[in-house]
Write a protein that holds these residues in place. Structure first.
Motif, PDB file in Angstrom:
ATOM      1  N   PHE A 141       0.820  -1.065  -0.047  1.00  0.00           N
ATOM      2  CA  PHE A 141       0.023   0.067  -0.077  1.00  0.00           C
ATOM      3  C   PHE A 141       0.942   1.246   0.108  1.00  0.00           C
ATOM      4  CE2 PHE A 141       0.826  -1.167   4.372  1.00  0.00           C
ATOM      5  CZ  PHE A 141       1.092  -0.059   5.018  1.00  0.00           C
ATOM      6  N   CYS A 142       0.214   2.332  -0.414  1.00  0.00           N
ATOM      7  CA  CYS A 142       0.851   3.589  -0.405  1.00  0.00           C
ATOM      8  C   CYS A 142      -0.170   4.639  -0.194  1.00  0.00           C
ATOM      9  CB  CYS A 142       1.749   3.856  -1.656  1.00  0.00           C
ATOM     10  SG  CYS A 142       2.351   5.621  -1.634  1.00  0.00           S
ATOM     11  N   ARG A 143       0.065   5.628   0.792  1.00  0.00           N
ATOM     12  CA  ARG A 143      -0.922   6.705   0.991  1.00  0.00           C
ATOM     13  C   ARG A 143      -0.144   7.962   1.262  1.00  0.00           C
ATOM     14  NH1 ARG A 143      -3.362   2.960  -0.489  1.00  0.00           N
ATOM     15  NH2 ARG A 143      -5.383   2.006   0.400  1.00  0.00           N
ATOM     16  N   VAL A 144      -0.843   8.925   0.586  1.00  0.00           N
ATOM     17  CA  VAL A 144      -0.015  10.365   0.832  1.00  0.00           C
ATOM     18  C   VAL A 144      -1.264  11.207   1.436  1.00  0.00           C
ATOM     19  CG1 VAL A 144       0.428  12.316  -0.683  1.00  0.00           C
ATOM     20  CG2 VAL A 144       0.777   9.718  -1.546  1.00  0.00           C
ATOM     21  N   HIS A 145      -0.331  12.034   2.353  1.00  0.00           N
ATOM     22  CA  HIS A 145      -1.115  12.889   3.249  1.00  0.00           C
ATOM     23  C   HIS A 145      -1.548  14.432   2.262  1.00  0.00           C
ATOM     24  CE1 HIS A 145      -2.080  16.479   5.887  1.00  0.00           C
ATOM     25  NE2 HIS A 145      -2.247  15.267   6.649  1.00  0.00           N
ATOM     26  N   SER A 146      -3.042  14.574   2.513  1.00  0.00           N
ATOM     27  CA  SER A 146      -3.698  15.719   1.566  1.00  0.00           C
ATOM     28  C   SER A 146      -4.283  16.509   2.627  1.00  0.00           C
ATOM     29  CB  SER A 146      -4.648  15.011   0.781  1.00  0.00           C
ATOM     30  OG  SER A 146      -5.485  16.018   0.160  1.00  0.00           O
ATOM     31  N   SER A 147      -4.143  17.892   2.778  1.00  0.00           N
ATOM     32  CA  SER A 147      -4.598  18.667   3.543  1.00  0.00           C
ATOM     33  C   SER A 147      -5.689  19.024   3.370  1.00  0.00           C
ATOM     34  CB  SER A 147      -3.979  19.997   3.570  1.00  0.00           C
ATOM     35  OG  SER A 147      -3.811  20.541   2.347  1.00  0.00           O
ATOM     36  N   THR A 148      -6.481  18.825   2.321  1.00  0.00           N
ATOM     37  CA  THR A 148      -8.027  19.139   1.767  1.00  0.00           C
ATOM     38  C   THR A 148      -8.854  17.833   2.076  1.00  0.00           C
ATOM     39  OG1 THR A 148      -7.443  18.402  -0.602  1.00  0.00           O
ATOM     40  CG2 THR A 148      -7.265  20.716   0.100  1.00  0.00           C
ATOM     41  N   ALA A 149      -8.301  16.725   2.471  1.00  0.00           N
ATOM     42  CA  ALA A 149      -9.085  15.556   2.566  1.00  0.00           C
ATOM     43  C   ALA A 149      -9.979  15.554   3.907  1.00  0.00           C
ATOM     44  CB  ALA A 149      -8.086  14.202   2.683  1.00  0.00           C
ATOM     45  N   PHE A 150     -11.009  14.636   3.569  1.00  0.00           N
ATOM     46  CA  PHE A 150     -12.063  14.697   5.030  1.00  0.00           C
ATOM     47  C   PHE A 150     -12.693  16.065   5.479  1.00  0.00           C
ATOM     48  CE2 PHE A 150      -8.920  11.154   4.984  1.00  0.00           C
ATOM     49  CZ  PHE A 150      -9.709  10.061   4.742  1.00  0.00           C
ATOM     50  N   ASP A 151     -13.320  16.786   4.448  1.00  0.00           N
ATOM     51  CA  ASP A 151     -13.723  18.238   4.586  1.00  0.00           C
ATOM     52  C   ASP A 151     -12.608  19.017   5.189  1.00  0.00           C
ATOM     53  OD1 ASP A 151     -16.204  17.202   3.863  1.00  0.00           O
ATOM     54  OD2 ASP A 151     -16.716  16.211   5.529  1.00  0.00           O
ATOM     55  N   GLY A 152     -11.526  19.081   4.811  1.00  0.00           N
ATOM     56  CA  GLY A 152     -10.411  20.055   5.010  1.00  0.00           C
ATOM     57  C   GLY A 152      -9.734  19.704   6.516  1.00  0.00           C
ATOM     58  N   LYS A 153      -9.932  18.447   7.043  1.00  0.00           N
ATOM     59  CA  LYS A 153      -9.362  18.304   8.235  1.00  0.00           C
ATOM     60  C   LYS A 153      -7.976  17.507   8.054  1.00  0.00           C
ATOM     61  CE  LYS A 153     -13.601  17.224  10.469  1.00  0.00           C
ATOM     62  NZ  LYS A 153     -14.559  16.361  11.185  1.00  0.00           N
ATOM     63  N   GLY A 154      -7.768  17.131   6.788  1.00  0.00           N
ATOM     64  CA  GLY A 154      -6.495  16.358   6.373  1.00  0.00           C
ATOM     65  C   GLY A 154      -6.388  15.112   6.804  1.00  0.00           C
ATOM     66  N   GLY A 155      -5.801  14.347   5.861  1.00  0.00           N
ATOM     67  CA  GLY A 155      -5.561  13.005   6.189  1.00  0.00           C
ATOM     68  C   GLY A 155      -4.870  12.029   5.068  1.00  0.00           C
ATOM     69  N   PHE A 156      -4.749  10.779   5.377  1.00  0.00           N
ATOM     70  CA  PHE A 156      -4.019  10.157   4.143  1.00  0.00           C
ATOM     71  C   PHE A 156      -4.838   9.621   3.481  1.00  0.00           C
ATOM     72  CE2 PHE A 156      -0.849  10.192   7.568  1.00  0.00           C
ATOM     73  CZ  PHE A 156       0.324  10.355   6.888  1.00  0.00           C
ATOM     74  N   VAL A 157      -4.654   9.737   2.009  1.00  0.00           N
ATOM     75  CA  VAL A 157      -5.503   8.921   0.894  1.00  0.00           C
ATOM     76  C   VAL A 157      -4.791   8.435  -0.101  1.00  0.00           C
ATOM     77  CG1 VAL A 157      -7.403  10.970   0.947  1.00  0.00           C
ATOM     78  CG2 VAL A 157      -5.088  11.309  -0.221  1.00  0.00           C
ATOM     79  N   ASP A 158      -5.487   7.927  -1.208  1.00  0.00           N
ATOM     80  CA  ASP A 158      -4.831   7.222  -2.277  1.00  0.00           C
ATOM     81  C   ASP A 158      -3.760   8.093  -3.076  1.00  0.00           C
ATOM     82  OD1 ASP A 158      -5.469   4.509  -1.779  1.00  0.00           O
ATOM     83  OD2 ASP A 158      -7.319   4.760  -2.837  1.00  0.00           O
ATOM     84  N   PRO A 159      -2.815   7.908  -3.522  1.00  0.00           N
ATOM     85  CA  PRO A 159      -1.914   8.998  -4.241  1.00  0.00           C
ATOM     86  C   PRO A 159      -2.627   9.265  -5.506  1.00  0.00           C
ATOM     87  CG  PRO A 159      -0.820   6.910  -3.921  1.00  0.00           C
ATOM     88  CD  PRO A 159      -2.084   6.595  -3.493  1.00  0.00           C
ATOM     89  N   GLU A 160      -2.474  10.638  -5.873  1.00  0.00           N
ATOM     90  CA  GLU A 160      -3.022  11.015  -7.180  1.00  0.00           C
ATOM     91  C   GLU A 160      -2.403  10.629  -8.385  1.00  0.00           C
ATOM     92  OE1 GLU A 160      -2.809  15.410  -6.998  1.00  0.00           O
ATOM     93  OE2 GLU A 160      -3.888  15.596  -5.183  1.00  0.00           O
ATOM     94  N   LYS A 161      -1.091  10.157  -8.232  1.00  0.00           N
ATOM     95  CA  LYS A 161      -0.242   9.535  -9.183  1.00  0.00           C
ATOM     96  C   LYS A 161      -0.262   7.852  -9.021  1.00  0.00           C
ATOM     97  CE  LYS A 161       2.530  13.401  -9.421  1.00  0.00           C
ATOM     98  NZ  LYS A 161       3.962  13.948  -9.697  1.00  0.00           N
ATOM     99  N   PRO A 162      -1.119   7.347  -9.295  1.00  0.00           N
ATOM    100  CA  PRO A 162      -0.880   5.700  -9.105  1.00  0.00           C
ATOM    101  C   PRO A 162       0.169   5.141  -9.846  1.00  0.00           C
ATOM    102  CG  PRO A 162      -3.335   6.249  -9.568  1.00  0.00           C
ATOM    103  CD  PRO A 162      -2.540   7.632  -9.941  1.00  0.00           C
ATOM    104  N   GLY A 163       1.159   4.310  -9.186  1.00  0.00           N
ATOM    105  CA  GLY A 163       2.117   3.813  -9.665  1.00  0.00           C
ATOM    106  C   GLY A 163       3.501   4.765  -9.493  1.00  0.00           C
ATOM    107  N   TYR A 164       3.251   5.801  -9.112  1.00  0.00           N
ATOM    108  CA  TYR A 164       4.343   6.616  -9.015  1.00  0.00           C
ATOM    109  C   TYR A 164       5.117   6.167  -7.590  1.00  0.00           C
ATOM    110  CZ  TYR A 164       7.148  10.907  -7.715  1.00  0.00           C
ATOM    111  OH  TYR A 164       8.085  11.707  -7.782  1.00  0.00           O
ATOM    112  N   ASN A 165       6.471   6.367  -7.745  1.00  0.00           N
ATOM    113  CA  ASN A 165       7.190   5.445  -6.641  1.00  0.00           C
ATOM    114  C   ASN A 165       7.599   6.611  -5.723  1.00  0.00           C
ATOM    115  OD1 ASN A 165       8.518   3.608  -5.321  1.00  0.00           O
ATOM    116  ND2 ASN A 165      10.374   3.221  -6.901  1.00  0.00           N
TER     117      ASN A 165
END
Length: 63
Positions: free
Chosen positions: A36-60
């Protein structure tokens, strides 16, 4: 992690990611592997931030 680094991540100026793998035996005795790979996004979860699937699937991330 320093306060400056946390602030950069919250402003999406830096990337924070979590990569890993899980190796386990299923109920039938077969070995299974999952990564698995998850990236932190400050806009996820209604602006609370959290880890989500990468915007670039397969990016190393991190190598």
């Amino acid at each position: 992690m320093w306060a400056r680094e946390r602030a950069e991540i919250r402003r999406d100026e830096s990337i924070m990611y979590v990569r890993g793998s899980i190796l386990y035996d299923d109920g039938f005795g077969s070995r299974q592997y999952s990564s698995f790979c998850r990236v932190h996004s400050s806009t996820a979860f209604d602006g609370k931030g959290g880890f989500v699937d990468p915007e670039k699937p397969g990016y190393n991330y991190g190598s």
